[in-house]
Design an enzyme around this catalytic site. Sequence first.
Site, PDB file in Angstrom:
ATOM      1  CD  GLU A  50      -1.752  -2.365   1.618  1.00 15.66           C
ATOM      2  OE1 GLU A  50      -0.554  -2.596   1.936  1.00 15.66           O
ATOM      3  OE2 GLU A  50      -2.654  -3.210   1.726  1.00 15.66           O
ATOM      4  CG  PHE A 112      -9.379  -9.637  11.452  1.00 18.61           C
ATOM      5  CD1 PHE A 112      -8.132 -10.010  11.954  1.00 18.61           C
ATOM      6  CD2 PHE A 112      -9.590  -9.703  10.074  1.00 18.61           C
ATOM      7  CE1 PHE A 112      -7.134 -10.444  11.098  1.00 18.61           C
ATOM      8  CE2 PHE A 112      -8.592 -10.131   9.221  1.00 18.61           C
ATOM      9  CZ  PHE A 112      -7.359 -10.502   9.730  1.00 18.61           C
ATOM     10  CD  GLN A 113      -6.972  -7.291   7.818  1.00 17.13           C
ATOM     11  OE1 GLN A 113      -7.863  -7.060   7.001  1.00 17.13           O
ATOM     12  NE2 GLN A 113      -5.806  -7.802   7.465  1.00 17.13           N
ATOM     13  CE  LYS A 162     -16.482  -7.223   3.773  1.00 17.37           C
ATOM     14  NZ  LYS A 162     -15.828  -8.456   4.290  1.00 17.37           N
ATOM     15  CG  MET A 490      22.232  13.395   2.953  1.00 17.27           C
ATOM     16  SD  MET A 490      23.342  14.503   2.071  1.00 17.27           S
ATOM     17  CE  MET A 490      22.327  14.987   0.678  1.00 17.27           C
TER      18      MET A 490
END
Lengths: 598, 191
Positions: A50, A112-113, A162, A490
């Site tokens: 993602e 969940f999630q 959802k 760097m």
Amino acid sequence: MKYTGSQIILEVLKSEKVDTVFGYPGGAVLPLYDKLYHEKDIQHILVRHEQGGTHGAEGYAKSTGKVGVVISTSGPGATNTVTGIADAYLDSTPLVVITGQVARPLIGTDGFQETDIVGITSPITKSNSQIRNIEDIYKTLRNAFHIARSGRPGPVLVDIPKDIQAGSMEFNIKDLEEEYRKEYPDDIIEIPSLSSDDLATIKGIVKDLSLAKKPYIYTGGGLQNQQASKLLREFLKIAKIPHTSSFMGLGVVENSNEYHLGFLGMHGTYEANMALYECDYLLCMGARLSDRTTGRVNNFAKNAKFAHIDIDENMIDKIKQSDVSVVSDSAVALKEIIREWQEQTQSQSQSPSYKDWWQQIAKWKEKNSYAYKKTANNHALKPQEVLERLAEHTKDIKTHITTEVGQHQMFVGQFFPLNEPRSLITSGGLGTMGFGVPSSLGVAVANPDSTVLSIAGDGSFMMNLQELATIQSYNLNVKTIIFNNATLGMVHQWQDIIYEERFSSSEFSEHTNVHPDFIKLGESFHMPSSRVTHIGELDEHLKKMLDHKGGYLLEILIDPDEHVMPMLPPGASINEMILRELDCQSDSTTTEHSQEKK
Amino acid sequence: MNSKNTQENPKENTAINNDKTIFEIVTLDRPGILARISNIISSRWIGIKNLSTTLVNEKKGLYRILISSDKMEKTKRLQMFKQFSRIVPVMKVTELEENQIIQREIALVKIIGDADTRSQTLALAENYRAYPIDLRGNALVFEIQGTSDSIDKFIREMSHLGLTEYSRSGTVAINRGEVTIFDDLDPKYKL
């Protein structure tokens, strides 16, 4: 007609003329992906992580100016988008991020999630919200697009449970549209015109510019569009005033422009920084004066009258108090500045030429602050030379260049000619390592006629290399070029200069089996790959890479001891640059540098 | 060119002579606004002394959020001002000047004393125009309204007389004279 929540989401995307979305499916967005399956008008780019999705959408948005759209699932999918959202927030990139959320009855139960992504992203989004009813999807999401691209653009997150995606209701899209217009009547993208006060202020600015002895123009990312770029080039041509830009503003004026002094700040040119220190009138447009650009603020344009034009009024006086300011789109203001300049100089016998000022600048230019030693025989390559060769090979084709973050990024700004707005896609404000590979795929999707040069350091490359798979699976024309010095360049440079050569955890080379074999890695992604180990083979490999249609991975072994120079030490004033010591050049301006922490 | 008001930009108001910094934020009611505002404050390590959220126009869903903290230096004030203004549903941010506004607070103060001190307690309360509103056994509850300072003082003086608990409302404020919170807002938000 009966629509599900997911269908409404797609209707909004279509009415916003979204042609591409970047995403990754998961439990909480299954209803939406189910509808996307039949959708012909929207191309879904399946990324591999993602974070790659948000950076990909940033690449898409930064290279086109359109809103980038990301879809991800709840929980870990949503939290993975966070770095990209923060990156877009700091670089004013328009994004709409749609995250799935657990069904409403589960919210707040540690389902969940489930994560509170609205809470997590609140400090890094221009606006964000969770949709609570199916009736709200249309207006909330439409408004998200409006907020993302209006004024100073930025990311907006919309969290959709959802069960709302799956639920359905009788809707008439026309009614929804009407209802939306009623609730958000000002949701019309119009570039506001200048008020009479603004016109008077601009008149004053132009007068002061023409009367100044040492005027200077400093522009930023706010001018990254064709119109502003064209107008600025035109204005420089008639006004002959020296110009510099922030790193984010590179490409707005072509590198070779005789009035352009290069970019400003920590690794900008000596002349650009010195001119800023010495100027007596500074006109700043579309820039937010980041600390990497200004150095110590109280010495920034210390003796100058300061005029600031920005579309976001909150940027004005935020870092430096302005003497005059206009809240406006830069192109609108520039048009007026040009008109006013022509009117005012017409009445004088000749327009000012700033001769002494240009002579002073020419003296600073003689320092040749980007000078470097060419690659020695049988040595690792100098990154500057690689970029100069790359520029030579690509001068006749349309290119975009993306970078990761670190030394190679600064070298690109210094050595690769950026001649078009939106041609450099880089992570400026947040400085996100892992930005380059995924953003390059977004750029390639949006610009199929362009060759995307994705320059990466070996450290940054390792952070999101999974997106090579996305590049290959969509057969995108991205050339990934890894500047491998087996060092976090760097960090290494700062440790060398500021931390007395204590190279804490910045040298991969002290371990054996430092990196994977990049060539085999590229090949495992079905990507033709090759390695350049000495300067003699560079041209041949560049040619081979550019001749190949589609993705290519080129690894170049880079000198780990090469520093990005000149350098403004953190916390130093803008006139205290450290210059590179070359045998041929004495270094007179080195000053003590502060020990401020990174 | 922007619908948001910046007239009271601290830049022009450098002379503000407060002991504390008070921001008045006018915002539409949208979820998460208070969280965004407190994020901005906490990320600057500033402790909130007082925060109240009150409706100013019920029909239009317009709220006034009043925040006061210890006095901040000018740059900090300015930057916070700008960050508040950036929040999308925020319509107006003002830094209030103490002598331009009227501030009031209400407090309930519980005194559990004995018969010996009761008359002294009641006399003191009368001085402060605090009213006894509940008496059960030895417990007296006073209601007092006034400036935060006068309530502070009342509570301090009561501490010898059996002060046991108090509950304070936080400040409410309104501009003096004809200045109103709706100035510079779209007229449709007026009452």
